[in-house]
Design an enzyme around this catalytic site. Structure first.
Site, PDB file in Angstrom:
ATOM      1  N   SER A 169       0.809  -1.222   0.000  1.00 34.41           N
ATOM      2  CA  SER A 169       0.000   0.000   0.000  1.00 34.41           C
ATOM      3  C   SER A 169       0.839   1.268   0.000  1.00 34.41           C
ATOM      4  O   SER A 169       0.333   2.337  -0.363  1.00 34.41           O
ATOM      5  CB  SER A 169      -0.941   0.002   1.209  1.00 34.41           C
ATOM      6  OG  SER A 169      -0.209  -0.157   2.413  1.00 34.41           O
ATOM      7  N   ASP A 417      -3.082   5.967  11.943  1.00 36.68           N
ATOM      8  CA  ASP A 417      -2.249   5.468  10.850  1.00 36.68           C
ATOM      9  C   ASP A 417      -0.935   6.243  10.877  1.00 36.68           C
ATOM     10  O   ASP A 417      -0.869   7.404  10.441  1.00 36.68           O
ATOM     11  CB  ASP A 417      -2.952   5.660   9.504  1.00 36.68           C
ATOM     12  CG  ASP A 417      -2.126   5.117   8.334  1.00 36.68           C
ATOM     13  OD1 ASP A 417      -0.966   4.716   8.548  1.00 36.68           O
ATOM     14  OD2 ASP A 417      -2.649   5.108   7.197  1.00 36.68           O
ATOM     15  N   HIS A 420       1.404   5.142   6.683  1.00 35.27           N
ATOM     16  CA  HIS A 420       1.219   5.778   5.389  1.00 35.27           C
ATOM     17  C   HIS A 420       1.433   7.285   5.526  1.00 35.27           C
ATOM     18  O   HIS A 420       1.663   7.796   6.617  1.00 35.27           O
ATOM     19  CB  HIS A 420      -0.169   5.453   4.838  1.00 35.27           C
ATOM     20  CG  HIS A 420      -0.391   3.983   4.637  1.00 35.27           C
ATOM     21  ND1 HIS A 420      -0.943   3.177   5.616  1.00 35.27           N
ATOM     22  CD2 HIS A 420      -0.117   3.174   3.582  1.00 35.27           C
ATOM     23  CE1 HIS A 420      -1.001   1.926   5.177  1.00 35.27           C
ATOM     24  NE2 HIS A 420      -0.498   1.900   3.950  1.00 35.27           N
TER      25      HIS A 420
END
Length: 441
Positions: A169, A417, A420
């Site tokens: 990702s 998160d 990312h």
């Protein structure tokens, strides 16, 4: 007789003068025009192919048919014969990965409002992140200049080319950044996606550039049992002697490739070779030998690199090191947070053990590959973004991976998160570096 002879000589003199001045004018005009005729061939790093196909290429991330979508109208024009006016930077053997984050008064190259290609989990501004300081920094190498990414030049250089970003990702995170920068010049059209939108392809019709992202988190064949939140119902079944066909089936079709992996190897997994269980990582209740994730990672990278060396690929292949996370006071599953709002200085934060081990394996295996690459005629380069991204604990979505997570109050429970990257954000500097590495060879 004298008058006739004089007139004859006068006529010859005028004729000679006329020929002389005509030749001088032609010479000045020809040599003045010559540089503009030859400079596109001399200055453009990648010569263009002869023609642009009328239809977009069917770049697929699997064996499924590629849906043909009508490209969105584009209000600009990229001339095919426009010369590249930007001269290559004189950097020598610049190390783009040693430097500092410095204030950037110009701000980001794009915004969440100007780019509609940002996925919701990285769209921090739309999701309500209140601070803006993290947007106003640029990565500057210490020993050379690093110009900001030039989308016009990139599209000219990449006419009729195909790119692929292969990995997990973070590769999807990166491709959004690249697309947003290029969309300032030409809006891409989505021409393929798999069922879960993890693998996708975009086409830039005017430059005939295709950019694909192929989701292959291990680069090897694997059976994964996870829900959308990353919660596993069983150990991953990882085959250490079988490359993932999602990328190998189309590998030779790409002119430029960025390969990366890493974080998925720390998950619980059972390892296979020759369809026989070798051992595992993090599966103590299976009565199997725990070989450690570094065993599987090293074996995978060695297999992948050896396959690349023997592939006869004539394009440019980048290997990107895995990027560090910045969970503090816990991990993603135990209340870890990332609340910083500015970059840190070198030495202020150490890389976590797991990230450090992954990077050590990466650098060692890539070093073994480069020593063999020239012998095989394969062009490989490393993108070691780990050191510069370690200094950006402020660049993650944190709780703003969700839309307005604190709408019901400041104490609302929200998943963080810290792996990312917000878009726009620190990951945009990757494109600055990649472009300069291409331009300067």
């Amino acid at each position: 007789m004298r008058i006739d002879n004089f007139n004859h000589k006068s006529f010859l003199l005028k004729l000679l003068l006329t020929v002389f001045f005509f030749g001088l004018a032609f010479r000045l005009f020809f040599f003045h025009s010559l540089p503009s005729l030859i400079s596109p061939l001399l200055e453009t790093p990648f010569p263009e192919k002869d023609a642009i196909p009328e239809n977009p290429p069917q770049t697929s991330s699997s064996s499924e048919p590629v849906p043909q979508l009508t490209p969105a109208p584009v209000p600009i024009h990229i001339p095919e014969d426009e010369e590249d006016q930007v001269a290559p930077t004189e950097t020598g053997k610049c190390d783009y990965f040693i430097g500092d984050w410095v204030p950037n008064p110009l701000g980001p190259a794009y915004t969440n409002e100007s780019c509609n290609l940002i996925e919701s989990h990285q769209n921090c501004m739309t999701n309500g992140r209140p601070d803006r300081e993290f947007l106003n920094w640029r990565w500057v190498p210490r020993d050379c200049d690093l110009p900001q990414f030039d989308p016009w030049r990139f599209l000219r250089m990449m006419r009729n080319k195909a790119w692929a970003l292969i990995g997990d990702s973070i590769s999807r995170n990166h491709v959004q950044s690249l697309l947003c920068m290029l969309a300032k010049v030409e809006q891409p059209a989505l021409v393929y996606h798999d069922e879960e939108y993890k693998s996708r392809s975009w086409h830039f019709p005017l430059s005939n550039l295709t950019i694909s992202v192929i989701w292959s988190p291990f680069l090897m064949e694997a059976a994964i049992f996870e829900d959308i939140n990353g919660v596993s119902s069983s150990e991953i079944q990882l085959y250490l002697d079988k490359l993932d066909s999602k990328w190998t089936n189309q590998y030779l079709n790409f002119d430029y490739i960025i390969i990366s992996t890493g974080k998925w190897f720390v998950k619980s997994a059972i390892y296979y070779e020759n369809d026989t269980i070798l051992g595992c990582h993090g599966c103590s209740n299976k009565n199997l030998t725990d070989l450690g994730f570094d065993f599987a990672y090293r074996k995978t990278l060695r297999f992948v690199m050896n396959s690349i060396l023997s592939s006869n690929h004539k394009g440019l292949i980048f290997f990107r090191t895995s990027t560090p996370d910045h969970f503090e006071n816990g991990e993603w599953f135990s209340g870890g947070t990332c609340n910083r709002t500015a970059p840190i200085k070198e030495g202020e934060m150490e890389m976590k053990d797991l990230s450090r081990i992954l990077r050590e394996v990466e650098l060692e295996e890539f070093g073994n590959t480069t020593s063999e690459a020239s012998r095989y005629g394969v062009n490989v380069k490393i993108l070691d973004f780990a050191p510069l991204m370690l200094l950006r604990p402020d660049g993650h979505p944190g709780p703003y991976r969700q839309f307005h997570p604190f709408a019901e109050g400041p104490n609302a429970k929200a998943q963080r998160d810290c792996l990312h990257w917000c878009l726009p954000g620190p990951i945009d500097s990757w494109n600055d570096i990649i472009m300069e590495m291409i331009v300067n060879g």
